[in-house]
Design an enzyme around this catalytic site. Sequence first.
Site, PDB file in Angstrom:
ATOM      1  N   SER A  22       0.545  -1.063  -0.064  1.00 21.22           N
ATOM      2  CA  SER A  22       0.216  -0.445   0.442  1.00 21.22           C
ATOM      3  C   SER A  22       0.707   1.359   0.031  1.00 21.22           C
ATOM      4  O   SER A  22       2.591   1.583  -0.990  1.00 21.22           O
ATOM      5  CB  SER A  22      -0.993  -0.329   1.087  1.00 21.22           C
ATOM      6  OG  SER A  22      -1.737   0.891   1.162  1.00 21.22           O
TER       7      SER A  22
ATOM      8  N   ASP B 180      -9.043  -4.119  -6.514  1.00 19.70           N
ATOM      9  CA  ASP B 180      -8.436  -3.566  -5.230  1.00 19.70           C
ATOM     10  C   ASP B 180      -8.748  -2.113  -4.265  1.00 19.70           C
ATOM     11  O   ASP B 180      -9.344  -1.573  -4.882  1.00 19.70           O
ATOM     12  CB  ASP B 180      -6.999  -3.161  -5.173  1.00 19.70           C
ATOM     13  CG  ASP B 180      -6.291  -2.940  -3.599  1.00 19.70           C
ATOM     14  OD1 ASP B 180      -7.117  -2.114  -2.406  1.00 19.70           O
ATOM     15  OD2 ASP B 180      -5.586  -3.155  -3.335  1.00 19.70           O
TER      16      ASP B 180
ATOM     17  N   HIS C 262      -7.037  -5.901  -1.104  1.00 23.50           N
ATOM     18  CA  HIS C 262      -5.788  -4.901  -0.754  1.00 23.50           C
ATOM     19  C   HIS C 262      -4.335  -5.307  -0.669  1.00 23.50           C
ATOM     20  O   HIS C 262      -4.625  -6.476  -0.076  1.00 23.50           O
ATOM     21  CB  HIS C 262      -6.410  -4.146   0.447  1.00 23.50           C
ATOM     22  CG  HIS C 262      -5.595  -3.292   0.193  1.00 23.50           C
ATOM     23  ND1 HIS C 262      -4.652  -2.317  -0.962  1.00 23.50           N
ATOM     24  CD2 HIS C 262      -5.069  -2.379   1.959  1.00 23.50           C
ATOM     25  CE1 HIS C 262      -3.925  -1.592  -0.385  1.00 23.50           C
ATOM     26  NE2 HIS C 262      -3.962  -1.880   1.132  1.00 23.50           N
TER      27      HIS C 262
END
Length: 516
Positions: free
Chosen positions: A225, A457, A485
């Site tokens: 991320s 995602d 995710h």
Amino acid sequence: MGGVLVAVAAMLVSACSACSAGSTTTAGAAAQAALASLPRATPTVLASYYDQKPDWRSCTVPGFQCATLKAPLDYAKPADGDVRLAVARKKATGPGSRLGSLLVNPGGPGGSAVDYLQAYAGIGYPVEVRARYDLVAVDPRGVARSEPVKCLSRRDMDRYTQTDSTPDDQRETTELVDAYKKFAEGCGADSPKLLRHVSTVETARDMDIVRAALGDTKLNYVGASYGTFLGATYAGLFPGRSGRLVLDGAMDPSLPARRLNLDQTAGFETAFQSFAKDCVRQPDCPLGRKGTPTAEVGRNLKAFFGKLDAHQIPSGDADGRRLGEALATTGVIAAMYDEGSWEQVREALNSAMKENDGAGLLALSDTYYDRDAGGGYANLMFANAAVNCLDLPAAFDTPDEVRRALPAFEKASPVFGEGLAWASLNCAYWPVRATGEPHRIEARGAAPIVVVGTTRDPATPYRWARALAAQLSSARLLTYKGDGHTAYGRGSACIDSTINAYLLRGTPPTDGKRCS
């Protein structure tokens, strides 16, 4: 309200911000200058930092070692003082020759890498990776154990998280603005110097000091991320020192905040649609039954949020918190990060909608905010805002700008768009001016970098992975066709074996490889 790009448990509030005008297009952003690499030679003024040797000791968690390293508070003025960085490692277990250190970062910004290492990576990464690498984590400056930024007391944070983030009139708008101002003022009062020096560029430079202290010629790294932005920034600054880098759930550094926030809003809508289709196939779905169109499922959820906006419901919370629209929305969005949470949020919605019991959704919201059973908060959300608001200028400067943008956000997500648009306002009141701007990262001269994107995602839309892979000169795009995710370590044998081959043998995937 919440924070953005939090890999450990995330949603959107401060978002990586940009362009206060908010009109920069993808094409315009692509024309911006690329991040420039730093000189190959280490400046003499930084030699004492690069010459450090960690004094390893046992952590409180058995099996891990901990140490503290120093970095300059201000790289432009190293004499102005230091920041202390908390470092932890799990030594390679063998068999096989040691490949060096592998730094891990779970994202955020604001997620504790040390906690992530001790709770997951150090015991959950593939056995063969743990056998060959010392797994290492560094809490970034301002995060967790590394001189954490603090903003609000426990009680004030409770009030902040319950503030109505879909204001219906001027009074509610003023209350929301006041909440953002109080949050910002608290951060500025507690950490006035540090708040100016928690940027991603500075944290990436800290990682190079850690690399040197560990005795590694090159940095090997797995970032998730926001951790992809951090890893890509390192590669841009130090392409010659970049080893095997995996950037999972990639961000696009070339986009301004309003575009980032809008893209992420659409990402949550994509995830919600997948959840909605799954929900109506279950006999206990409170939002519809088999055959109910996804749009109608969304309207039903939005209507439920509207009811909570008017009348909060009990949650059984020891501190007397009731479930209103803000906390309920946070709880639902938090569950969109992982399809493994769909059953939990379905049950929580059943309890809230049919039994007037908000405990389940409140628990999901608390997990996102990193609120513990005793009511205390980690500094995740404080650090999240501090980094985001420094990295890029605010997405919106005034409530009127948010109102003008509402149609675009609501088109991107009829369910979440309104709240996520208002959530993008908080950096407008930050006590420190942003030092960063949108930029491309090319990292020319870096070894192959694996960029991983998941097609559905919610937090880091797949288009961002494609964009980052197009910018990085040595990138190999690896695609996971699925939900959730990030992709590594989440159940895809194809993804895991491909990344393991790269980390262990230095064999990058063919650019464009797809897994499911």
